[in-house]
Enzyme design. Structure first.
Site, PDB file in Angstrom:
ATOM      1  N   VAL A  46       0.843  -1.199   0.000  1.00  0.00           N
ATOM      2  CA  VAL A  46       0.000   0.000   0.000  1.00  0.00           C
ATOM      3  C   VAL A  46       0.882   1.254   0.000  1.00  0.00           C
ATOM      4  O   VAL A  46       0.563   2.254  -0.651  1.00  0.00           O
ATOM      5  CB  VAL A  46      -0.966   0.004   1.211  1.00  0.00           C
ATOM      6  CG1 VAL A  46      -1.756   1.303   1.274  1.00  0.00           C
ATOM      7  CG2 VAL A  46      -1.908  -1.191   1.156  1.00  0.00           C
ATOM      8  N   CYS A  47       1.995   1.205   0.699  1.00  0.00           N
ATOM      9  CA  CYS A  47       2.873   2.374   0.860  1.00  0.00           C
ATOM     10  C   CYS A  47       3.281   3.020  -0.462  1.00  0.00           C
ATOM     11  O   CYS A  47       3.150   4.243  -0.611  1.00  0.00           O
ATOM     12  CB  CYS A  47       4.098   2.017   1.696  1.00  0.00           C
ATOM     13  SG  CYS A  47       3.698   1.423   3.352  1.00  0.00           S
ATOM     14  N   PRO A  48       3.756   2.267  -1.465  1.00  0.00           N
ATOM     15  CA  PRO A  48       4.152   2.942  -2.698  1.00  0.00           C
ATOM     16  C   PRO A  48       2.974   3.592  -3.427  1.00  0.00           C
ATOM     17  O   PRO A  48       3.151   4.598  -4.101  1.00  0.00           O
ATOM     18  CB  PRO A  48       4.805   1.844  -3.539  1.00  0.00           C
ATOM     19  CG  PRO A  48       4.355   0.561  -2.952  1.00  0.00           C
ATOM     20  CD  PRO A  48       4.064   0.823  -1.509  1.00  0.00           C
ATOM     21  N   LEU A  51       2.584   6.965  -1.511  1.00  0.00           N
ATOM     22  CA  LEU A  51       3.696   7.875  -1.775  1.00  0.00           C
ATOM     23  C   LEU A  51       3.696   8.339  -3.232  1.00  0.00           C
ATOM     24  O   LEU A  51       4.012   9.506  -3.522  1.00  0.00           O
ATOM     25  CB  LEU A  51       5.023   7.227  -1.402  1.00  0.00           C
ATOM     26  CG  LEU A  51       5.188   6.863   0.083  1.00  0.00           C
ATOM     27  CD1 LEU A  51       6.543   6.227   0.321  1.00  0.00           C
ATOM     28  CD2 LEU A  51       4.984   8.049   0.982  1.00  0.00           C
TER      29      LEU A  51
END
Length: 187
Positions: A46-48, A51
């Site tokens: 999920v993080c990329p 970001l």
């Protein structure tokens, strides 16, 4: 205890920005609006997407005079390696802060002690270094940069228009409210 209207606690960290390693501290958050955007870890799922969404909208935040600082418990070296390995992360122009000791994550009360990772925490900080917006999401729930942009605009509007407030779903240019005895029970 709520972090709303509290001053950001002192910190110093190493960060990665535009191909360089830089030093970052709480002093960098003063004098302008800032978003401190915590996420669990580099090289995840999920993080990329989050970001990358911020990177795609970074110019809009910059137009508002807002600086973005993403923070994870990875090191600044890991942030560079991630940027080198991922086209999504490579396009990031904002500061990626390393918090390997978890000190910054603890200061903002988003540290997941058992995992050594940060929750998905979003903090909007005013030019005085005070936290105006706090949002914490569970690990599997990604955030939306456009909604964050809307909230930043509302926070900036309220700060520059004492006595006015922004109602639900407020968009830039829409009507605001002036709380008064006359409005009680009429909204």
């Amino acid at each position: 205890m709520s972090l709303i209207n509290t001053e950001v606690k002192p910190f110093q960290a190493k960060a990665y920005k535009d191909g360089q390693f830089i030093d970052v501290s709480d002093a960098d958050l003063k004098g302008k609006w800032s978003v401190v955007f915590f996420y669990p870890a580099d090289f995840t799922f999920v993080c990329p997407t989050e970001l990358g969404d911020l990177a795609d909208n970074y110019a809009e935040f910059q137009k508002l005079g807002v600086e973005i600082y993403s923070v994870s418990t990875d090191t600044h070296f890991c942030h560079k390696a991630w940027a080198d390995a991922s086209d999504v992360i490579k396009k990031i122009k904002y500061t990626m802060v390393g918090d390997p000791t978890g000190a910054i994550s603890r200061n903002f009360e988003v540290m997941i002690e058992a995992a050594g990772l940060a929750d998905r925490g979003t903090f909007v900080i005013d030019p005085d270094g005070k936290i105006q917006i706090v949002e914490i999401n569970a690990g599997g729930i990604g955030r939306d940069a456009l909604e964050l942009l809307r909230k930043v605009k509302a926070a900036q509007y309220v700060a520059s228009h004492p006595g006015e407030v922004c109602p639900a779903k407020w968009q830039e240019g829409a009507a605001t409210l002036k709380p008064s005895l006359d409005l009680v029970g009429k909204i």
